[in-house]
Write an enzyme that holds these catalytic residues in place. Structure first.
Site, mmCIF file in Angstrom:
data_model
loop_
_atom_site.group_PDB
_atom_site.id
_atom_site.type_symbol
_atom_site.label_atom_id
_atom_site.label_comp_id
_atom_site.label_asym_id
_atom_site.label_seq_id
_atom_site.Cartn_x
_atom_site.Cartn_y
_atom_site.Cartn_z
ATOM 1 N N GLN A 136 -90.283 32.515 -23.784
ATOM 2 C CA GLN A 136 -91.006 31.382 -24.367
ATOM 3 C C GLN A 136 -90.030 30.275 -24.763
ATOM 4 O O GLN A 136 -89.227 30.459 -25.676
ATOM 5 C CB GLN A 136 -91.755 31.882 -25.614
ATOM 6 C CG GLN A 136 -92.520 30.832 -26.374
ATOM 7 C CD GLN A 136 -93.202 31.444 -27.601
ATOM 8 O OE1 GLN A 136 -92.669 32.363 -28.209
ATOM 9 N NE2 GLN A 136 -94.366 30.935 -27.949
ATOM 10 N N GLY A 137 -90.109 29.155 -24.086
ATOM 11 C CA GLY A 137 -89.224 28.037 -24.409
ATOM 12 C C GLY A 137 -89.941 27.008 -25.259
ATOM 13 O O GLY A 137 -90.362 25.952 -24.765
ATOM 14 N N TYR A 138 -90.091 27.317 -26.515
ATOM 15 C CA TYR A 138 -90.763 26.403 -27.435
ATOM 16 C C TYR A 138 -89.767 25.770 -28.418
ATOM 17 O O TYR A 138 -89.540 24.585 -28.416
ATOM 18 C CB TYR A 138 -91.837 27.162 -28.234
ATOM 19 C CG TYR A 138 -93.196 27.272 -27.575
ATOM 20 C CD1 TYR A 138 -93.327 27.436 -26.197
ATOM 21 C CD2 TYR A 138 -94.361 27.233 -28.339
ATOM 22 C CE1 TYR A 138 -94.576 27.559 -25.604
ATOM 23 C CE2 TYR A 138 -95.613 27.355 -27.766
ATOM 24 C CZ TYR A 138 -95.723 27.514 -26.405
ATOM 25 O OH TYR A 138 -96.964 27.640 -25.842
ATOM 26 N N SER A 139 -89.185 26.642 -29.280
ATOM 27 C CA SER A 139 -88.400 26.134 -30.412
ATOM 28 C C SER A 139 -87.119 25.436 -29.978
ATOM 29 O O SER A 139 -86.506 25.795 -28.976
ATOM 30 C CB SER A 139 -88.020 27.290 -31.337
ATOM 31 O OG SER A 139 -89.159 27.968 -31.748
ATOM 32 N N SER A 171 -86.465 34.453 -27.303
ATOM 33 C CA SER A 171 -86.424 35.923 -27.271
ATOM 34 C C SER A 171 -86.325 36.424 -25.849
ATOM 35 O O SER A 171 -87.087 36.013 -24.984
ATOM 36 C CB SER A 171 -87.680 36.513 -27.915
ATOM 37 O OG SER A 171 -87.700 36.225 -29.274
ATOM 38 N N GLU A 253 -100.450 34.486 -29.205
ATOM 39 C CA GLU A 253 -99.259 35.094 -29.797
ATOM 40 C C GLU A 253 -99.575 35.661 -31.179
ATOM 41 O O GLU A 253 -99.252 36.791 -31.496
ATOM 42 C CB GLU A 253 -98.123 34.054 -29.892
ATOM 43 C CG GLU A 253 -96.847 34.622 -30.509
ATOM 44 C CD GLU A 253 -95.666 33.647 -30.522
ATOM 45 O OE1 GLU A 253 -95.866 32.457 -30.242
ATOM 46 O OE2 GLU A 253 -94.552 34.100 -30.819
ATOM 47 N N GLU A 386 -96.052 30.308 -44.015
ATOM 48 C CA GLU A 386 -96.331 29.042 -44.700
ATOM 49 C C GLU A 386 -97.164 28.124 -43.805
ATOM 50 O O GLU A 386 -98.068 27.432 -44.280
ATOM 51 C CB GLU A 386 -95.011 28.355 -45.084
ATOM 52 C CG GLU A 386 -94.210 29.067 -46.176
ATOM 53 C CD GLU A 386 -93.496 30.323 -45.690
ATOM 54 O OE1 GLU A 386 -93.357 30.507 -44.458
ATOM 55 O OE2 GLU A 386 -93.090 31.138 -46.531
#
Ligand SMILES: Cc1cc2nc3c(=O)[nH]c(=O)nc-3n(C[C@H](O)[C@H](O)[C@H](O)COP(=O)(O)OP(=O)(O)OC[C@H]3O[C@@H](n4cnc5c(N)ncnc54)[C@H](O)[C@@H]3O)c2cc1C
Lengths: 403, 356
Positions: A136-139, A171, A253, A386
């Site tokens: 997963q290439g998100y952050s 990850s 997810e 949060e």
């Protein structure tokens, strides 16, 4: 996702159950009995033994690892009732589902919903057979909770994009074949400038650098893209729709992190029974430490009500056909409870529960310590606790932003 | 913070300065990387002893400064902040046992060496994975001790063990009849199971029936002081991080949800500090020690547990990395939490002390 809601008749069910049993008898290698799916683990790759490979291929060919996904793309095409039977019979035989990973948990369902026919035909069957690992290439360093702030840029070059930028906390990046990424295609609009792109990790210009975690392992990476060429056919949906698609994927997810079967089975063993192995008991055979006993009971009661909530959410979303608005509640509560459970497990075992390495600890004890540390991430990734609170307050409860 | 006298302020400032300059967490990283079971830097320990820290609770007649537990606590708090790996805590606890229960001869023989850093000592009580001083099987006959102690802190560097046997505490020198089995815990410090097989044992005959409990209460308050430093540090570092990390075009510190979280932790930390300081002062005054020590360690357990978890959570993904220090505090926190009394042990003890 094509999920069929019609009920099976009892006779169908019996026939199907017999089919599953016959399949297991013929294909499930006895040596894998009661093993977990090592390949689905987050903490690293495990070399596949011939037996594991055979088992993965057998289940993959049937599509039963992704039982309710449509048959034309390699899924099982089963009804929910049939899928449950597969689950039950696998469990009875001590057989794990060898098909897993991010492709199954998040990317597949999203592509089934948003992908083109060609994209589904290209990617879904390989996921159903467990042949391709997705990451997963998100952050990014400055786009964590504020994901829409991402800066990785995909420049339009006619029939392809050229991608430049940095992702982080990817990850399994070092073991992945492909990456589903959200990238910026337009710098003028924060949300509408984002597109959903599939990137081959073997493309020239992709570099991954593993990062060591507090659990001592390195399952996640920094991923750098330098002039990476990505064909236009790898754009999912239309340009600028990436935020919508990306968010839908996050719902999958969350559901997986919080309430999924994996967690339920992990929680299967009673903490009370575990405590009786490690701690003193009184004349009635009950735990002598009544404070600890109270803590365990308190935990298990809340865990029980969490499972009921998860089940209710599934039933409600089945009835309404949408993703339940309670998914943020499940993510928030489920991850907290799983962390509490790890803490309790450590407490029950005393210092024996804090081993780092060496002969004096069982594999189970050492795994529990690493798992306790790794588990601290569950309230951070997939939208932190949060952020779930913010979603509940603003989107569900209609509370306002700070003015 | 407790009102300190001039001497104590100087001691604290010196400890703070030394810990920050000479013993930052990078020093702990070196110890960890060395993989040595002893898990501390001998030169650094020699310096600490030279500064008088190993003799703070040791009577002046035996080479110490007799500054008291509150003073010792100030040092441990500062060392806890930087996770200084040393046998100072173990040695101080062992010294307290000798000071309380030793004969003049035993005191004269060991206390000066412990105070000067020439010898290292540790307390060995528990025989299982959980703290349980009521379950001791180790026994002595004809001056020879036999039994097995688990998870003894700083065992690898120890010259002397203060060992709890069925009928009291004994001094046992590391040597013939003493075997160490390393137990590597998540905090990467020195821990070992120690087997005594007919080793020569010298009884601490003084101190009365409550000697073991009295020593354990001292172990609890001193450990709580180290935990206080750790909690304070995680809190400070986290607050600093929230003030500089930008998401949604704002520093995280501007989000009310996080402000309230930090306010809660701040309140917890204030409680922990009062409890720990009161515990240390109780030992110094000799009044209400058992209850005060129980409160100190119980609050230390509770608050450090929360703060160490929140430290990771509020750092987000970065907090999960080995490169960031905050994870080290989490790992050490659980080891200290389980030492000399878990929360449930302490609640039970508190109730027993109250007679209910
Ligand atoms: C083990 C692990 C695996 C991961 N795997 C992947 C992966 O495969 N792919 C991927 O793309 N990403 C992955 N991530 C990244 C993860 O999604 C991010 O860490 C997460 O989104 C949080 O971002 P951040 O780390 O930048 O924390 P920050 O956004 O800096 O947040 C720090 C703290 O502030 C809080 N906070 C932030 N904003 C607000 C607000 N508005 N109100 C209240 N509190 C707030 C957060 O909840 C958190 O507690 C992984 C992370 C971890 C730890």
């Amino acid at each position: 996702m094509a999920t069929q809601l019609e009920a099976d008749t009892p006779t169908d069910e019996e026939a199907f159950r017999a089919e599953v049993q016959a399949f297991l008898a013929e294909n499930f290698p006895a040596e894998l009995k009661n093993k977990g799916n090592a390949l689905a683990g987050v903490d690293g790759p495990t070399d596949e033994t011939p037996a594991m490979k055979a088992w993965r291929e057998a289940v993959g060919a049937k599509g039963w690892g992704t039982p309710t996904w449509p048959k034309q793309y390699g899924g099982g095409g089963l009804t929910k009732g049939q899928a449950r039977i597969v689950d039950q019979e696998f469990a009875k035989a001590g057989a794990y589902n060898p098909i897993g990973g991010m492709g199954v948990m998040m990317f597949g369902p999203t592509l089934l919903e948003y992908g083109s026919e060609e994209q589904k035909m290209e990617h879904i069957p390989a996921i159903c057979r467990g042949e391709v690992r997705w990451c997963q290439g998100y952050s990014e360093p400055n786009a964590g909770s504020d994901l829409a702030n991402l800066q990785t840029f995909a420049e339009d070059k006619g029939d392809h994009y050229i991608v430049n930028g940095q992702k982080t906390w990817t990850s399994g990046g070092q073991w992945a074949d492909k990456c589903f990424a959200i990238v910026r295609t337009d710098k003028s609009d924060k949300h509408r400038g984002i597109s959903f792109l599939l990137i081959d990790m073997t493309s020239p210009g992709v570099e991954v650098r593993p990062i060591t975690m507090i659990s001592g392992t390195s399952p996640f990476c920094e991923t750098f893209f330098t002039d990476v060429k990505v064909p236009k056919k790898n754009l999912v949906g239309v340009e600028g729709q990436g935020w919508t698609i990306g968010k839908r994927l996050l719902q999958h997810e969350r559901t997986n992190i919080s309430g999924g079967g994996r967690l339920a089975s992990m929680m299967g063993q009673s903490l009370g029974d575990m405590a009786k192995k490690y701690c003193a008991t009184d004349a009635d055979g009950e735990l002598a430490d009544k404070v600890l006993r109270d803590k365990i009971a308190d935990f298990e009661i809340r865990w029980g009500s969490f499972l009921l909530t998860a089940r209710r959410a599934v039933e409600e979303s089945k009835a309404t056909g949408g993703v339940s608005e309670i998914s943020s509640v499940l993510k928030k509560v489920g991850t907290k409870l799983s962390q509490e459970r790890s803490e309790l497990l450590i407490e029950i075992r005393g210092l024996q529960g804090l081993g780092w390495e060496g002969d004096g600890f069982t594999d189970g004890e050492l795994e529990a310590v690493r798992g306790w540390l790794f588990g601290k991430a569950t309230t951070i990734y997939g939208g932190s606790t949060e952020i779930q609170n913010n979603i509940i307050a603003k989107r569900v409860l209609g509370m306002l932003d700070h003015q | 913070m407790a009102v300190l006298n001039e001497e104590q302020e100087m001691l604290r400032d010196m400890a703070r300065e030394w810990a920050v300059n000479e013993s930052p967490v990078t020093e702990f990283r070196k110890v960890r990387a060395s993989g040595e079971p002893e898990a501390f830097n001998r030169d650094a320990y020699a310096t600490m002893a030279q500064m008088g820290w190993a003799g703070i609770i040791v009577p002046e007649a035996h080479g110490g400064s007799d500054f008291g537990y509150m003073s010792a606590g100030l040092v441990f708090e500062e060392l806890g902040k930087t996770l200084t790996a040393s046998p100072l805590l173990a040695t101080t606890i062992a010294a307290s046992a000798i000071a309380l229960g030793g004969s003049e001869e035993q005191k004269a023989r060991w206390l000066p060496k412990l105070a000067s850093g020439e010898a290292i000592a540790t307390l060995a009580v528990d025989e299982g994975a959980a703290h349980d001083p009521a379950a001791i099987e180790t026994s002595v006959s004809g001056g020879k001790i036999s039994g097995k102690k688990t998870f003894v802190h700083e065992a690898h560097g120890a010259d002397l063990f203060v060992v709890a046997a069925k009928d009291g505490l004994y001094l046992v020198e590391n040597g013939a009849g003493v075997t160490l089995t390393t137990r590597k815990l998540t905090d990467q410090r020195s821990h070992a199971d120690v087997t005594f097989d007919g080793a020569a044992a010298d009884k601490l005959a003084g101190g009365g029936d409550s000697l073991l409990d009295d020593v354990l209460d001292r172990a609890r308050v001193l450990t709580a002081a180290e935990m206080l430093g750790m909690a304070q540090q995680v809190f400070d570092v986290t607050l600093e991080y929230l003030k500089q990390r930008v998401q949604f075009n704002q520093v995280l510190a501007s989000f009310q949800a996080l402000q309230h979280r930090m306010a809660d932790l701040f309140a917890d930390l204030a409680q922990m500090r009062s409890a720990v300081e009161a515990g240390l002062q109780a030992v110094d005054s000799g009044f209400g020690v058992a209850r005060a020590a129980t409160i100190a360690k119980a609050e230390a357990n509770r608050v450090l547990h929360t703060i160490s978890n929140q430290g990771i959570q509020l750092h987000g993904g970065i907090g999960m990395t080995d490169e960031y220090d905050v994870g080290f505090y989490l790992k050490r926190a659980r080891v200290l939490e389980a030492s000399w009394g878990s929360s449930s042990f302490l609640k039970d003890r508190y109730a027993s002390l109250g007679g209910y």
